[in-house]
Design an enzyme around this catalytic site. Structure first.
Site, PDB file in Angstrom:
ATOM      1  N   ASP A 103       0.823  -1.200   0.000  1.00 41.81           N
ATOM      2  CA  ASP A 103       0.000   0.000   0.000  1.00 41.81           C
ATOM      3  C   ASP A 103       0.860   1.254   0.000  1.00 41.81           C
ATOM      4  O   ASP A 103       2.019   1.236   0.404  1.00 41.81           O
ATOM      5  CB  ASP A 103      -0.923   0.016   1.222  1.00 41.81           C
ATOM      6  CG  ASP A 103      -0.154  -0.093   2.536  1.00 41.81           C
ATOM      7  OD1 ASP A 103       0.760  -0.941   2.621  1.00 41.81           O
ATOM      8  OD2 ASP A 103      -0.442   0.677   3.471  1.00 41.81           O
ATOM      9  N   ASP A 104       0.270   2.356  -0.440  1.00 46.05           N
ATOM     10  CA  ASP A 104       0.906   3.678  -0.414  1.00 46.05           C
ATOM     11  C   ASP A 104       2.258   3.681  -1.118  1.00 46.05           C
ATOM     12  O   ASP A 104       3.269   4.176  -0.582  1.00 46.05           O
ATOM     13  CB  ASP A 104       1.052   4.172   1.033  1.00 46.05           C
ATOM     14  CG  ASP A 104      -0.298   4.313   1.726  1.00 46.05           C
ATOM     15  OD1 ASP A 104      -1.338   4.240   1.040  1.00 46.05           O
ATOM     16  OD2 ASP A 104      -0.317   4.489   2.960  1.00 46.05           O
TER      17      ASP A 104
ATOM     18  N   ASP B  91      -4.374   9.833  11.608  1.00 46.69           N
ATOM     19  CA  ASP B  91      -3.088  10.379  11.175  1.00 46.69           C
ATOM     20  C   ASP B  91      -3.256  11.328   9.980  1.00 46.69           C
ATOM     21  O   ASP B  91      -4.345  11.568   9.487  1.00 46.69           O
ATOM     22  CB  ASP B  91      -2.096   9.246  10.845  1.00 46.69           C
ATOM     23  CG  ASP B  91      -2.611   8.281   9.777  1.00 46.69           C
ATOM     24  OD1 ASP B  91      -3.714   8.516   9.242  1.00 46.69           O
ATOM     25  OD2 ASP B  91      -1.919   7.289   9.489  1.00 46.69           O
TER      26      ASP B  91
ATOM     27  N   TYR C 128      -6.338  -0.736  -2.408  1.00 47.87           N
ATOM     28  CA  TYR C 128      -6.879  -1.427  -1.240  1.00 47.87           C
ATOM     29  C   TYR C 128      -8.256  -0.912  -0.827  1.00 47.87           C
ATOM     30  O   TYR C 128      -8.754  -1.269   0.237  1.00 47.87           O
ATOM     31  CB  TYR C 128      -5.912  -1.315  -0.055  1.00 47.87           C
ATOM     32  CG  TYR C 128      -5.480   0.096   0.300  1.00 47.87           C
ATOM     33  CD1 TYR C 128      -6.274   0.907   1.098  1.00 47.87           C
ATOM     34  CD2 TYR C 128      -4.255   0.595  -0.144  1.00 47.87           C
ATOM     35  CE1 TYR C 128      -5.876   2.188   1.434  1.00 47.87           C
ATOM     36  CE2 TYR C 128      -3.838   1.878   0.184  1.00 47.87           C
ATOM     37  CZ  TYR C 128      -4.655   2.666   0.969  1.00 47.87           C
ATOM     38  OH  TYR C 128      -4.249   3.948   1.297  1.00 47.87           O
TER      39      TYR C 128
ATOM     40  N   ASN D 199      -9.859   1.423   8.792  1.00 48.10           N
ATOM     41  CA  ASN D 199      -9.144   2.636   9.196  1.00 48.10           C
ATOM     42  C   ASN D 199      -9.972   3.469  10.181  1.00 48.10           C
ATOM     43  O   ASN D 199     -10.352   4.606   9.933  1.00 48.10           O
ATOM     44  CB  ASN D 199      -8.751   3.461   7.969  1.00 48.10           C
ATOM     45  CG  ASN D 199      -7.451   2.979   7.366  1.00 48.10           C
ATOM     46  OD1 ASN D 199      -6.492   2.676   8.076  1.00 48.10           O
ATOM     47  ND2 ASN D 199      -7.401   2.893   6.050  1.00 48.10           N
TER      48      ASN D 199
END
Length: 468
Positions: free
Chosen positions: A130-131, A236, A176, A231
């Protein structure tokens, strides 16, 4: 096309996977906090702790480097603590920023890192993609693979083929979130061994709901039920001004029929995360009988302590906003609606007296939490910035009601209330949401006074708008 299937559900535990992931951006939890959390989760029926701090260099940027010395000892202790409590320790690596998918050396180093952790007793691993860039970067990879899906199929297959039969792998794909029927996730899912699980966050990165129909679509598209990386309560990046301590909600009570389970991503605020974690554990233990509000009240009692629970609940009701809830401060909203109506059409004095009483009780709750003895000082230290804004806003409400009592809101309101409005905006903490900001802004702008910065243009509201 792969047929949709319903997973066999144990009668005593609807979800096979019930846990927490340390997967946020920001300073990771301390070793002592992780040890504490494992016990906290196990007591509430959770069975999985996923180790994947985004800012742990040995997980992400320096994934090739081995554990040694104190780091190795701490990792070994965490694994042992999970084993003592009958919990799965799922260890993850996030190599996607630097790995060359076509490199046999990189594959060998990835397997070596997993094997080294495996020697400590771990049999569940996560490969997180991811990311990272959504297209191939290295010339060698571009020459070898047709696209990113092809490269990821090769990497995942290369890792899983070297695992023993008792070793489990969970993958977080680069795409995702979404409908679960997009080309990347569909192609990837169809190509992978069905024993490999896939993390999925739902319709959005931070999903307001997780629905059974969406879970079924994901299962049909990928050939396996989703393992939800939820999440929440994570706050964050752009969500740092929000405090996500509200109850778990918006999750289908039948979700387990097309899901292996849920892994909840926590906040950097460790003690604060325990409140929603406790409600998540209640949902996972009995999704069909879950009562969000009752669970939340009990969670606050457990984490805050009975001596401070009532005061903290008053505060917590003003910070409910998150991806799961659009409500900012529902109890205060009702009180202000009554006050506004009575001010215009009813008994001004009685309406003001009722609001004064409520606001003064809120100030007193804030005072006791900020200045008095508390059972969980670490929690209060984490939420102190939000508590200060809560107290300031409550003091502003006392002034609003007091001015209304003597019919001086229009004449004195702008001067008296402006410092409160500016103080709340400068604090940049989402408490009361837009509710109090809009109320004070309207009163400050009354009677030809120069208007305050509109709520929609304040630093806090601007950051909220940008995130949404």
């Amino acid at each position: 096309m792969t047929a949709v299937f319903e997973r066999d559900v144990p009668s005593t535990s609807p979800f096979a996977v019930r846990g927490v992931i340390e997967g946020f951006y920001g300073s990771p939890w301390s070793h002592a906090q992780r040890v504490d959390l494992i016990s906290f989760l196990a007591e509430r029926g959770m069975n999985t702790f996923v180790y994947s701090p985004k800012d742990d260099p040995l997980v992400r940027h320096d994934w090739r480097s081995p554990y040694a010395g104190a780091e190795l000892a701490r990792m070994s202790e965490l694994i042992a603590r999970c084993a003592e409590h009958g919990m799965t320790f799922l260890y993850c690596l996030s190599p996607g920023l630097t790995i060359k998918y076509s490199s046999s050396d990189d594959l060998r180093m990835l397997l070596a890192k997993f094997a080294a952790v495996g020697e400590l007793g771990v049999t569940s691993f996560g490969l997180l993609l991811d990311d990272i860039p959504a297209r191939l970067q290295h010339p060698e990879d571009i020459a070898t693979f047709s696209d990113l899906v092809d490269a990821h199929q090769s990497l995942i297959g290369g890792v899983f083929s070297q695992f023993s039969s008792d070793t489990h792998l969970t993958v977080c794909p680069t795409q995702y979130w979404g409908y679960g029927t997009e080309e990347y996730i569909s192609r990837l899912g169809r190509a992978l061994d069905p024993r490999i699980d896939l993390f999925w966050t739902g319709r959005a990165i931070c999903s307001p709901t997780l629905d059974l129909a969406d879970a079924a679509a994901f299962a049909r598209s990928t050939g396996r039920p989703a393992t939800y990386w939820d999440n929440y309560p994570v706050n964050d990046v752009a969500m740092g001004h929000e405090l996500h301590i509200g109850p778990y909600q918006g999750r289908d009570p039948q979700l387990f029929r097309f899901s292996t389970g849920i892994i909840a991503n926590g906040m950097q605020l460790f003690e604060s995360s325990k409140i929603p974690f406790a409600t998540i554990a209640d949902y996972l233990r009995d999704p069909e009988g879950y009562d969000a509000e009752a669970s939340w009240k009990q969670a606050i009692m457990d984490v805050v302590g009975p001596e401070n629970a009532a005061d903290f609940t008053v505060f917590a009701d003003t910070v409910r906003f998150s991806c799961l809830s659009a409500d900012d401060a529902p109890e205060l909203a009702e009180a202000l609606e009554r006050f506004t109506f009575e001010l215009e059409y009813g008994d001004r004095v009685s309406a003001a007296a009722e609001l004064v009483q409520r606001a003064e009780s809120m100030v007193q709750a804030a005072d006791r939490l900020l200045d008095g003895p508390v059972s969980n000082p670490a929690l209060i230290a984490e939420v102190r910035p939000w508590l200060k804004s809560f107290r300031l806003g409550s003091q502003a409400l006392v002034e609003v009601a007091t001015l209304a009592t003597v019919d001086r809101l229009d004449t004195d309101g702008p001067t008296v209330l402006r410092p409160f409005l500016e103080g709340l905006r400068n604090a940049r903490r989402r408490v009361f949401g837009d509710l109090l900001d809009m109320t004070l802004a309207e009163l400050v702008a009354a009677e030809g006074s120069p208007p305050a910065t509109p709520a929609s243009a304040s630093p806090l509201s601007a950051s909220i708008t940008a995130k949404e």
